[in-house]
Write a protein that holds these residues in place. Structure first.
Motif, short mmCIF file in Angstrom:
data_model
loop_
_atom_site.label_atom_id
_atom_site.label_comp_id
_atom_site.label_asym_id
_atom_site.label_seq_id
_atom_site.Cartn_x
_atom_site.Cartn_y
_atom_site.Cartn_z
N GLU A 8 0.84 -1.28 0.01
CA GLU A 8 0.23 0.10 -0.04
C GLU A 8 0.71 1.15 -0.06
O GLU A 8 0.74 2.17 0.83
CB GLU A 8 -0.90 -0.08 1.05
CG GLU A 8 -1.78 -1.25 1.33
CD GLU A 8 -2.67 -1.44 0.26
OE1 GLU A 8 -3.15 -0.48 -0.50
OE2 GLU A 8 -3.24 -2.58 0.17
N SER A 15 0.78 -1.73 -4.67
CA SER A 15 -0.59 -0.98 -4.57
C SER A 15 -1.50 -1.12 -5.75
O SER A 15 -1.20 -1.48 -6.58
CB SER A 15 -0.17 0.87 -4.52
OG SER A 15 -1.29 1.40 -4.13
N HIS A 32 1.08 3.77 -1.63
CA HIS A 32 0.40 5.35 -1.63
C HIS A 32 0.01 5.79 -0.40
O HIS A 32 -0.19 6.82 -0.49
CB HIS A 32 -0.65 4.94 -2.71
CG HIS A 32 -1.75 4.18 -1.98
ND1 HIS A 32 -1.98 2.87 -2.20
CD2 HIS A 32 -2.94 4.45 -1.21
CE1 HIS A 32 -2.91 2.19 -1.34
NE2 HIS A 32 -3.47 3.26 -0.95
#
Length: 289
Positions: A191, A226, A193
């Motif tokens: 993840e 992501s 981001h």
């Protein structure tokens, strides 16, 4: 009182914390010191590791079968891993595409090369499910966790476990990037981001920049994953500065949810100030009826 304390120790035939001897034998610290002074007992300091996994019951799991997209991504990243040189990848996969299984396979490969790995997740709430998945595959002996929900003592023990070289896989939130690993082979940021990878408090830092620096200095691989990459990361991937690998389908032939775009502005023009579109409202009313 001295006899009571000695009888308790003899009957239980075990080492015991002094504070527990106080409670169970109902004696004071003065009594215990007198017993030690007269040579009846020995008081020693012993380092005892606190285990954050002690209450977890995890069944051993097996490798899952990779689909063609997963296998292709794994092969390309693994080929780079074998060279023992710095490289960076963006694994751009839809939700449920099986990125975690690829992470696990790559960490297995790093272990075969005698290398350690750091696995970062953005939120502490995600750490337990990630830890459970890794525990079921690798066992607790090789894993250390670092995050703020651990007690100070647990964090100390996990840090020493890494420092001794007992832990080969470190799982945690952003601060785990500073784990004292000497033989780093790979850093995975899942993840990537997420804004929590940026520390707003002192010391301020970007986890990805720290990871990039550490990987370059250790000839290690950096893998960013992501379903919605950060714009700057995606731009670097599209520009060819880092390698882009895409997973367009969900693992296990699972279907993606259907999506319908509705222009809410049209609903507002009709004098309806609610954010719910007319079509959706009609469906809700039908279900209520």
């Amino acid at each position: 009182k001295q006899i009571r304390a000695l009888r308790f120790l003899l009957n239980n035939n075990c080492d015991i914390l002094s504070i527990d001897l106080h409670m169970f034998a109902d004696v004071t610290s003065a009594v215990i010191k007198t017993l030690e002074k007269n040579g009846y007992i020995e008081i020693v300091e012993k380092e005892v590791e606190r285990n954050p996994f002690i209450h977890k019951v995890i069944e051993k799991s097996q490798d899952l079968v990779l689909n063609s997209e997963q296998q292709d991504a794994f092969d390309k990243i693994n080929a780079s891993l074998q060279f023992n040189e710095y490289d960076e990848f963006l694994l751009f996969g839809v939700t449920g595409s099986g990125k975690t299984e690829i992470y696990i396979r790559l960490i297995e490969e790093a272990l075969k090369l005698g290398k350690d790995s750091i696995m970062l997740v953005p939120e502490i709430s995600l750490t337990p499910q990630t830890v459970d998945r890794f525990l079921s595959r690798f066992g607790e002996e090789k894993i250390a966790v670092l995050h703020s929900k651990l007690s100070v003592g647990e964090r100390y023990d996990q840090w020493k476990k890494i420092e001794r070289g007992d832990a080969k896989i470190v799982i945690g939130a952003r601060s785990a990037i500073f784990a004292p690993i000497d033989n780093l082979g790979m850093v995975i940021i899942d993840e990537e981001h997420d804004s929590s990878y940026y520390s707003g408090s002192t010391p301020k830092y970007s986890t990805k920049e720290i990871a990039r620096y550490i990987c370059k200095n250790n000839n290690a691989l950096l893998l960013l994953g992501s379903a919605t990459p950060e714009v700057t990361t995606f731009y670097k991937a599209k520009s060819g500065n880092i390698s882009l690998l895409t997973l367009k389908n969900r693992a296990g032939n699972a279907k993606l949810p259907s999506i319908e775009l509705i222009d809410i502005k049209e609903d507002r023009l009709l004098g309806n100030t609610s954010v719910l579109p007319i079509k959706l409202k009609e469906e809700i009313l039908q279900n209520i009826k």
